[in-house]
Design an enzyme around this catalytic site. Structure first.
Site, mmCIF file in Angstrom:
data_model
loop_
_atom_site.group_PDB
_atom_site.id
_atom_site.type_symbol
_atom_site.label_atom_id
_atom_site.label_comp_id
_atom_site.label_asym_id
_atom_site.label_seq_id
_atom_site.Cartn_x
_atom_site.Cartn_y
_atom_site.Cartn_z
ATOM 1 N N TYR A 122 -1.477 -0.544 11.174
ATOM 2 C CA TYR A 122 -1.765 -0.917 9.792
ATOM 3 C C TYR A 122 -0.710 -0.355 8.847
ATOM 4 O O TYR A 122 -0.142 -1.081 8.019
ATOM 5 C CB TYR A 122 -3.151 -0.438 9.374
ATOM 6 C CG TYR A 122 -3.393 -0.634 7.896
ATOM 7 C CD1 TYR A 122 -3.686 -1.895 7.392
ATOM 8 C CD2 TYR A 122 -3.291 0.440 7.008
ATOM 9 C CE1 TYR A 122 -3.867 -2.088 6.027
ATOM 10 C CE2 TYR A 122 -3.482 0.257 5.640
ATOM 11 C CZ TYR A 122 -3.769 -1.003 5.164
ATOM 12 O OH TYR A 122 -3.948 -1.192 3.814
ATOM 13 N N SER A 159 0.843 -1.191 0.000
ATOM 14 C CA SER A 159 0.000 0.000 0.000
ATOM 15 C C SER A 159 0.871 1.232 0.000
ATOM 16 O O SER A 159 1.993 1.218 0.526
ATOM 17 C CB SER A 159 -0.899 0.022 1.241
ATOM 18 O OG SER A 159 -1.633 1.233 1.318
#
Length: 261
Positions: free
Chosen positions: A151, A138
């Site tokens: 995260y 990501s």
């Protein structure tokens, strides 16, 4: 004799980017083994079978060693031509306000389970000297994630791992591609309890378009793909911006109560 169909494993394939990655594989003529930790994986398998080819589904907890072993056993020894390691979970809110069991699940799913799966299937690919690996990282991995701290850190780990693994396998016929999307229209933000945040309520990228870009990059053997012009600009800016400033900017997107009315 007809050419044997290639075989792909796609994790986190019940919804969102994972389901769309599995769809790309099916449309390209791969047989599939798909996995997730929710019953929707069976619905996804039924849908994908309509595209032709064999589709098997495994309901398993990929945050555990046992769950990954269950997935690997379901290959029944069939060589894996492509591994799309997409399974992951998010978690919003301030680090000290989060339940530690939820924190642990992010780490165990995004890092431990993914690393173990990559290690197992990667070694099988190395024995054959052939394979394609796609890791869903990501652009979050470029930014200290205030109110999404664990995260973002887990995605930084995966982004880094993918580049290192690719270099280690440079002289083989195994390719490693890192898919690095931005915020995408999936169940992610609802599941991460982030629907009262700016990023949770903002317009997001289309999951099918993100998956197609990642799949095409994997098939070409490319090292990484950041999807979307906005995300490309964001990742480029992040590379030259001090970490403290990035953390402050992320707060504006992810802090509870920042959702635009």
């Amino acid at each position: 004799m007809p050419t044997p169909r290639q075989f792909a494993i796609v994790t986190g394939a019940s919804t969102g980017i994972g389901l769309e990655l599995a769809r790309c594989c099916a449309q390209a003529g791969f047989d599939l083994l798909i996995a997730a930790d929710e019953n929707a994986i069976e619905t996804a398998a039924s849908e994908l079978r309509g595209l032709g080819g064999q589709v098997d589904a495994v309901l398993t907890d990929l945050s555990t060693i046992e769950g990954v072993d269950r997935l690997c056993a379901a290959t029944q020894g069939r060589p894996v031509d492509a591994l799309l390691a997409n399974a992951g979970v998010g978690l919003g809110r301030a680090f000290l306000d989060q339940d530690f069991n939820a924190i642990r699940r992010v780490i165990d799913t995004n890092i431990t389970g993914t690393v173990y799966l990559l290690h197992r299937i990667g070694n099988e690919m190395r024995q054959r000297d052939f394979g394609r690996i796609l890791i869903t990282g990501s652009i979050a991995g470029f930014t200290p994630g205030s109110f999404q701290a664990v995260y973002n850190a887990s995605k930084a780990f995966l982004d880094s791992l993918s580049f290192a693994l690719r270099e280690e396998l440079r002289d083989t016929h195994i390719t490693v591609t890192c898919l690095m999307p931005g915020a995408t229209e999936t169940e992610f933000f609802r599941r991460a309890d982030m629907m009262d945040t700016s990023v949770g309520t903002a317009k997001k990228d289309d999951a099918a378009e993100v998956a197609r870009a990642g799949f095409d990059a994997m098939m070409k053997g490319e090292g990484d793909i950041v999807t979307g012009l906005k995300n490309k600009l964001q990742s480029a800016i992040a590379s030259i911006t001090p970490a403290g400033l990035l953390a402050k900017q992320h707060r504006k997107m992810a802090e509870p109560g920042t959702a635009k009315r």
